[in-house]
Design a protein around this motif. Structure first.
Motif, PDB file in Angstrom:
ATOM      1  N   MET A   1      -6.106  -7.090  -4.708  1.00  0.00           N
ATOM      2  CA  MET A   1      -5.248  -7.816  -3.991  1.00  0.00           C
ATOM      3  C   MET A   1      -4.321  -8.736  -4.768  1.00  0.00           C
ATOM      4  N   ASP A   2      -4.856  -9.159  -5.831  1.00  0.00           N
ATOM      5  CA  ASP A   2      -3.970 -10.183  -6.661  1.00  0.00           C
ATOM      6  C   ASP A   2      -2.652  -9.620  -6.984  1.00  0.00           C
ATOM      7  N   GLU A   3      -2.625  -8.264  -7.410  1.00  0.00           N
ATOM      8  CA  GLU A   3      -1.481  -7.837  -7.919  1.00  0.00           C
ATOM      9  C   GLU A   3      -0.396  -7.406  -7.000  1.00  0.00           C
ATOM     10  N   VAL A   4      -1.134  -7.012  -5.629  1.00  0.00           N
ATOM     11  CA  VAL A   4      -0.313  -7.038  -4.295  1.00  0.00           C
ATOM     12  C   VAL A   4       0.326  -8.295  -3.989  1.00  0.00           C
ATOM     13  N   ARG A   5      -0.264  -9.252  -3.843  1.00  0.00           N
ATOM     14  CA  ARG A   5      -0.052 -10.513  -3.376  1.00  0.00           C
ATOM     15  C   ARG A   5       0.834 -11.409  -4.344  1.00  0.00           C
ATOM     16  N   ASP A   6       0.634 -11.094  -5.642  1.00  0.00           N
ATOM     17  CA  ASP A   6       1.560 -12.021  -6.555  1.00  0.00           C
ATOM     18  C   ASP A   6       2.527 -11.163  -7.242  1.00  0.00           C
ATOM     19  N   GLY A   7       2.656  -9.726  -7.234  1.00  0.00           N
ATOM     20  CA  GLY A   7       3.281  -9.095  -7.795  1.00  0.00           C
ATOM     21  C   GLY A   7       4.740  -8.723  -7.149  1.00  0.00           C
ATOM     22  N   ASN A   8       5.236  -7.690  -7.437  1.00  0.00           N
ATOM     23  CA  ASN A   8       6.458  -7.114  -6.910  1.00  0.00           C
ATOM     24  C   ASN A   8       6.225  -6.768  -5.565  1.00  0.00           C
ATOM     25  N   PRO A   9       7.261  -7.363  -4.484  1.00  0.00           N
ATOM     26  CA  PRO A   9       7.027  -7.314  -3.118  1.00  0.00           C
ATOM     27  C   PRO A   9       7.054  -5.695  -2.510  1.00  0.00           C
ATOM     28  N   THR A  10       7.513  -4.692  -3.535  1.00  0.00           N
ATOM     29  CA  THR A  10       7.569  -3.353  -3.134  1.00  0.00           C
ATOM     30  C   THR A  10       6.018  -2.893  -3.371  1.00  0.00           C
ATOM     31  N   ASN A  11       5.034  -3.489  -3.977  1.00  0.00           N
ATOM     32  CA  ASN A  11       3.722  -2.963  -4.219  1.00  0.00           C
ATOM     33  C   ASN A  11       3.168  -3.079  -3.091  1.00  0.00           C
ATOM     34  N   CYS A  12       3.366  -4.019  -2.213  1.00  0.00           N
ATOM     35  CA  CYS A  12       2.442  -3.914  -0.873  1.00  0.00           C
ATOM     36  C   CYS A  12       3.041  -2.714  -0.104  1.00  0.00           C
ATOM     37  N   HIS A  13       4.199  -2.626  -0.037  1.00  0.00           N
ATOM     38  CA  HIS A  13       4.831  -1.669   0.704  1.00  0.00           C
ATOM     39  C   HIS A  13       4.534  -0.061   0.144  1.00  0.00           C
ATOM     40  N   ASP A  14       4.455  -0.038  -1.206  1.00  0.00           N
ATOM     41  CA  ASP A  14       4.205   1.300  -1.650  1.00  0.00           C
ATOM     42  C   ASP A  14       2.240   1.471  -1.577  1.00  0.00           C
ATOM     43  N   MET A  15       1.987   0.658  -1.586  1.00  0.00           N
ATOM     44  CA  MET A  15       0.339   0.885  -1.469  1.00  0.00           C
ATOM     45  C   MET A  15      -0.151   0.870   0.139  1.00  0.00           C
ATOM     46  N   PHE A  16       0.040   0.089   0.853  1.00  0.00           N
ATOM     47  CA  PHE A  16      -0.205  -0.109   2.196  1.00  0.00           C
ATOM     48  C   PHE A  16       1.025   0.405   3.484  1.00  0.00           C
ATOM     49  N   ARG A  17       1.907   0.727   3.028  1.00  0.00           N
ATOM     50  CA  ARG A  17       2.983   1.373   3.926  1.00  0.00           C
ATOM     51  C   ARG A  17       3.408   0.226   4.725  1.00  0.00           C
ATOM     52  N   MET A  18       3.400  -1.080   4.546  1.00  0.00           N
ATOM     53  CA  MET A  18       3.790  -2.165   5.441  1.00  0.00           C
ATOM     54  C   MET A  18       4.175  -3.347   4.220  1.00  0.00           C
ATOM     55  N   THR A  19       5.080  -4.212   4.885  1.00  0.00           N
ATOM     56  CA  THR A  19       5.462  -5.587   4.060  1.00  0.00           C
ATOM     57  C   THR A  19       4.042  -6.274   3.951  1.00  0.00           C
ATOM     58  N   LEU A  20       4.094  -7.252   3.058  1.00  0.00           N
ATOM     59  CA  LEU A  20       3.345  -8.212   2.686  1.00  0.00           C
ATOM     60  C   LEU A  20       2.986  -9.144   4.020  1.00  0.00           C
ATOM     61  N   ASP A  21       4.089  -9.545   4.596  1.00  0.00           N
ATOM     62  CA  ASP A  21       3.722 -10.219   5.973  1.00  0.00           C
ATOM     63  C   ASP A  21       3.061  -9.632   7.044  1.00  0.00           C
ATOM     64  N   LEU A  22       3.570  -8.422   7.129  1.00  0.00           N
ATOM     65  CA  LEU A  22       3.050  -7.406   8.268  1.00  0.00           C
ATOM     66  C   LEU A  22       1.557  -7.122   8.184  1.00  0.00           C
ATOM     67  N   PHE A  23       1.216  -7.068   6.696  1.00  0.00           N
ATOM     68  CA  PHE A  23      -0.346  -6.816   6.531  1.00  0.00           C
ATOM     69  C   PHE A  23      -1.058  -8.282   6.601  1.00  0.00           C
ATOM     70  N   TYR A  24      -0.660  -9.296   6.356  1.00  0.00           N
ATOM     71  CA  TYR A  24      -1.306 -10.685   6.769  1.00  0.00           C
ATOM     72  C   TYR A  24      -1.329 -10.615   8.254  1.00  0.00           C
ATOM     73  N   HIS A  25      -0.415 -10.299   9.001  1.00  0.00           N
ATOM     74  CA  HIS A  25      -0.424 -10.396  10.317  1.00  0.00           C
ATOM     75  C   HIS A  25      -1.422  -9.434  10.821  1.00  0.00           C
ATOM     76  N   LEU A  26      -1.428  -8.314  10.350  1.00  0.00           N
ATOM     77  CA  LEU A  26      -2.553  -7.424  10.840  1.00  0.00           C
ATOM     78  C   LEU A  26      -3.936  -7.927  10.670  1.00  0.00           C
ATOM     79  N   VAL A  27      -3.942  -8.631   9.400  1.00  0.00           N
ATOM     80  CA  VAL A  27      -5.519  -8.884   9.126  1.00  0.00           C
ATOM     81  C   VAL A  27      -5.808  -9.984  10.184  1.00  0.00           C
TER      82      VAL A  27
END
Length: 84
Positions: A1-27
């Motif tokens: 989770m650290d590499e997704v949160r702190d890394g390149n913004p495209t990492n979250c989209h590549d791993m979870f198929r959504m933006t980091l903001d949307l991921f946090y909103h879902l959680v």
């Protein structure tokens, strides 16, 4: 989770198929409505949702996910079922 949160913004989209903001909103929505609650153990709600989204988004098996998130296949399976 650290590499997704702190890394390149495209990492979250590549791993979870959504933006980091949307991921946090879902959680937050899952916690707010009581679908997922914080429990004892090493894996928090964010990581459980991340494991679920990674498996569903990539149609992958438990062993590679366990390697990716550094958990046993038993833990990955348990967290997947919890979110499901």
């Amino acid at each position: 989770m650290d590499e997704v949160r702190d890394g390149n913004p495209t990492n979250c989209h590549d791993m979870f198929r959504m933006t980091l903001d949307l991921f946090y909103h879902l959680v937050d929505e899952l916690k707010q409505h009581g679908y997922l609650k914080k429990r004892k153990g090493r894996v928090d709600v964010q990581e459980a949702v991340a494991i679920f989204l990674y498996i569903v988004g990539h149609n992958t098996r438990m062993r590679p996910v366990g390697d990716r998130f550094q958990h046993s296949t038993e833990t990955v399976s348990c967290k997947f079922r919890r979110v499901l």
